[in-house]
Scaffold this motif. Sequence first.
Motif, PDB file in Angstrom:
ATOM      1  N   SER A  49       2.247 -18.594   2.144  1.00 28.91           N
ATOM      2  CA  SER A  49       0.832 -19.307   2.094  1.00 28.91           C
ATOM      3  C   SER A  49       0.675 -19.471   0.332  1.00 28.91           C
ATOM      4  CB  SER A  49      -0.490 -18.498   2.403  1.00 28.91           C
ATOM      5  OG  SER A  49      -0.572 -17.253   1.918  1.00 28.91           O
ATOM      6  N   ASP A  52       3.662 -16.929  -6.031  1.00 26.98           N
ATOM      7  CA  ASP A  52       3.088 -16.292  -7.334  1.00 26.98           C
ATOM      8  C   ASP A  52       4.335 -16.315  -8.217  1.00 26.98           C
ATOM      9  OD1 ASP A  52       0.695 -16.107  -6.546  1.00 26.98           O
ATOM     10  OD2 ASP A  52       0.947 -13.950  -5.822  1.00 26.98           O
ATOM     11  N   ARG A 120       4.877  -1.273 -11.128  1.00 26.80           N
ATOM     12  CA  ARG A 120       3.407  -1.409 -11.035  1.00 26.80           C
ATOM     13  C   ARG A 120       2.840  -1.848  -9.599  1.00 26.80           C
ATOM     14  NH1 ARG A 120       0.799  -5.748 -11.707  1.00 26.80           N
ATOM     15  NH2 ARG A 120       1.982  -7.593 -12.408  1.00 26.80           N
ATOM     16  N   ARG A 121       3.543  -2.414  -8.880  1.00 28.71           N
ATOM     17  CA  ARG A 121       3.156  -3.127  -7.573  1.00 28.71           C
ATOM     18  C   ARG A 121       2.992  -2.128  -6.415  1.00 28.71           C
ATOM     19  NH1 ARG A 121       3.270  -8.858  -8.197  1.00 28.71           N
ATOM     20  NH2 ARG A 121       3.703  -9.323 -10.197  1.00 28.71           N
ATOM     21  N   ASP A 122       2.390  -2.859  -5.309  1.00 28.26           N
ATOM     22  CA  ASP A 122       1.675  -1.852  -4.508  1.00 28.26           C
ATOM     23  C   ASP A 122       2.757  -1.234  -3.412  1.00 28.26           C
ATOM     24  OD1 ASP A 122       1.827  -4.276  -3.255  1.00 28.26           O
ATOM     25  OD2 ASP A 122      -0.137  -4.504  -2.405  1.00 28.26           O
ATOM     26  N   ASP A 165      -6.113   1.560  -6.781  1.00 30.70           N
ATOM     27  CA  ASP A 165      -6.845   0.688  -6.031  1.00 30.70           C
ATOM     28  C   ASP A 165      -7.018   0.950  -4.721  1.00 30.70           C
ATOM     29  OD1 ASP A 165      -8.117  -1.505  -5.184  1.00 30.70           O
ATOM     30  OD2 ASP A 165      -6.699  -2.948  -5.796  1.00 30.70           O
ATOM     31  N   ARG A 174      -2.960  -3.501   6.905  1.00 31.77           N
ATOM     32  CA  ARG A 174      -2.906  -4.980   7.134  1.00 31.77           C
ATOM     33  C   ARG A 174      -1.463  -5.787   7.085  1.00 31.77           C
ATOM     34  NH1 ARG A 174      -2.649  -9.539   3.777  1.00 31.77           N
ATOM     35  NH2 ARG A 174      -3.648  -8.829   1.802  1.00 31.77           N
ATOM     36  N   PHE A 175      -0.932  -5.087   6.521  1.00 32.48           N
ATOM     37  CA  PHE A 175       0.866  -5.452   6.197  1.00 32.48           C
ATOM     38  C   PHE A 175       1.470  -4.878   7.563  1.00 32.48           C
ATOM     39  CE2 PHE A 175       0.251  -6.088   1.465  1.00 32.48           C
ATOM     40  CZ  PHE A 175       0.225  -7.577   1.544  1.00 32.48           C
TER      41      PHE A 175
HETATM   42  N1  LIG Z   1      -4.244  -4.518  -4.990  1.00 30.40           N
HETATM   43  C1  LIG Z   1      -3.058  -5.138  -5.149  1.00 30.40           C
HETATM   44  C2  LIG Z   1      -2.949  -6.382  -5.000  1.00 30.40           C
HETATM   45  C3  LIG Z   1      -1.776  -7.357  -5.130  1.00 30.40           C
HETATM   46  N2  LIG Z   1      -0.944  -6.481  -5.593  1.00 30.40           N
HETATM   47  C4  LIG Z   1       0.428  -7.164  -6.131  1.00 30.40           C
HETATM   48  O1  LIG Z   1       0.290  -8.610  -6.092  1.00 30.40           O
HETATM   49  C5  LIG Z   1       1.037  -9.360  -5.394  1.00 30.40           C
HETATM   50  C6  LIG Z   1       0.093 -10.576  -5.057  1.00 30.40           C
HETATM   51  O2  LIG Z   1      -1.049 -10.163  -4.236  1.00 30.40           O
HETATM   52  P1  LIG Z   1      -1.675 -11.013  -3.161  1.00 30.40           P
HETATM   53  O3  LIG Z   1      -1.532 -12.573  -3.381  1.00 30.40           O
HETATM   54  O4  LIG Z   1      -3.001 -10.481  -2.848  1.00 30.40           O
HETATM   55  O5  LIG Z   1      -0.901 -10.557  -1.856  1.00 30.40           O
HETATM   56  P2  LIG Z   1       0.444 -11.118  -1.179  1.00 30.40           P
HETATM   57  O6  LIG Z   1       1.467  -9.761  -1.466  1.00 30.40           O
HETATM   58  O7  LIG Z   1       1.146 -12.504  -1.928  1.00 30.40           O
HETATM   59  O8  LIG Z   1       0.618 -11.321   0.044  1.00 30.40           O
HETATM   60  P3  LIG Z   1      -0.879 -12.132   1.103  1.00 30.40           P
HETATM   61  O9  LIG Z   1      -0.992 -13.369   0.402  1.00 30.40           O
HETATM   62  O10 LIG Z   1       0.169 -12.361   2.209  1.00 30.40           O
HETATM   63  O11 LIG Z   1      -1.788 -11.429   1.041  1.00 30.40           O
HETATM   64  C7  LIG Z   1       1.379  -8.610  -4.329  1.00 30.40           C
HETATM   65  O12 LIG Z   1       2.382  -8.831  -3.633  1.00 30.40           O
HETATM   66  C8  LIG Z   1       1.699  -7.355  -5.092  1.00 30.40           C
HETATM   67  O13 LIG Z   1       2.782  -7.187  -5.606  1.00 30.40           O
HETATM   68  C9  LIG Z   1      -0.817  -5.142  -6.006  1.00 30.40           C
HETATM   69  O14 LIG Z   1       0.257  -4.589  -6.593  1.00 30.40           O
HETATM   70  N3  LIG Z   1      -1.870  -4.680  -5.602  1.00 30.40           N
END
Ligand SMILES: Nc1ccn([C@@H]2O[C@H](COP(=O)(O)OP(=O)(O)OP(=O)(O)O)[C@@H](O)[C@H]2O)c(=O)n1
Length: 447
Positions: A49, A52, A120-122, A165, A174-175
């Motif tokens: 969608s 980034d 550092r990502r989720d 977070d 959700r995932f």
């Molecule tokens: N609380 C969060 C939110 C986001 N991210 C990181 O930021 C990226 C982009 O976040 P987001 O656009 O919210 O989600 P997406 O993973 O891109 O997935 P979707 O658009 O389907 O929600 C994520 O993939 C993840 O690597 C994270 O680490 N922690």
Amino acid sequence: MRRLKRKFELHEPGFNAAVSAALRLREHGFAAGLVGGSVRDLLLGKVPSDFDLVTSAKPEELAQLFADFRAVGASFGVSLIGVGGVSLEVATAREERNYLDGRHPELVRYTADLECDVQRRDFTINALWYDPAEGEVCDCVGGIDDLERGVVRTVGDAGRRFNEDYLRMLRAVRFAARLRFELFPETRRAIQALAPKAAGLAGERINAEVTRMLTGPDPARAVRMLFDTGLLAAVLPEVAALDGVEQPPEFHPEGDVLTHTLLMLSHMACADANLAWSVLLHDISKPEARTVGEDGRARFYAHESMGAELAGKILDRLHFSSADRDSITQAVRNHMRFASVRDMRAAKLRKLIADPNFPLELELHRLDCISCHGLMECFVFLLDRLAAEPEHRRLPEPWVRGRDLVAAGVKPGPRFKTVLEEVFELQLAGELSTPEEALETALERFR
Ligand SMILES: Nc1ccn([C@@H]2O[C@H](COP(=O)(O)OP(=O)(O)OP(=O)(O)O)[C@@H](O)[C@H]2O)c(=O)n1
């Protein structure tokens, strides 16, 4: 680090813009690539969608390279750039320990190393990046394997990731529900331990996540996972309280109120957010309303009006717009009415059918019936009415208005409204044939 050669054939303006921005950054000596959900979705064969980027270029360097530049989250090193009419989010790579809440921008530590940024990502499936110059997906956290085996697993220590977070716990569910994945055992255990912390999340963040679950491909599994992990008790305790609330088995062979609600969610055929929330909340006051008579049967008197009130409080807490709140609470308040449509006065029935919320309420009623006793007479009755009298989907203009009464010499007063309503009801019920007859009927009441 694992590198996977991949050529993505995609005719998406967002993808083309992201690739061209990354190549431009590379030409200027910066590391750059697509990152996050877009790479995950590309590998799964889905169209992302949004796209980034992650780069070693600092926000001020991005500002020099891209004329259309805006610092959106300066304290996080997040910028927006416009490329070919597409807006892209670009994150300047940061060190792992710099997952900050934005209140201490002076503490942000940038890094030129993208490998460092992904730490550092989720989740591992969100921590892949795509280098379009080399045509390679780069993975230093095992994300490609997790995508293949269908697992949601945190990058590094799960407790630490979630403490940064708490929303990430909801994101994990959700995932998992959206991709039909499983939670990795350590990730699940950490959620179970930290779930109560999700209660403190901002209402609109909870709303956004839960709504995405409810409108995804498997809302019933999402809510079941929220329940099993303890997250439901934290973010929607009223829904968690439906568990174990027994109902008369002759009407509800499926079981307790939570089971019934989940069954309805699993039968939902469209991704309509207000319908999904109406399903989730339609029986919300059953625990409170439940009484057991001398005959030993459980009853739930007035649970629909009590439910509408409680649903309103929940939706306010989650910062719903007033239009959505009204649609959902009205559906909760009306849902028992559908059982008596065959005995309803004609005018009342026409008002029910002509209400803009009717399509949602009718679908709620259908889901309610097929998820318990399975009796569809009232639903079929309404479908027959709609087919026979399609014009009933809208209310007609009233034949008599206040101004007509004044013109006929009636002095405006407190009875005006009641008389006009009564005459309109007769008109709707088909008991009047012409506007003249309607006016005469109204005037008679003032003689
Ligand atoms: N609380 C969060 C939110 C986001 N991210 C990181 O930021 C990226 C982009 O976040 P987001 O656009 O919210 O989600 P997406 O993973 O891109 O997935 P979707 O658009 O389907 O929600 C994520 O993939 C993840 O690597 C994270 O680490 N922690």
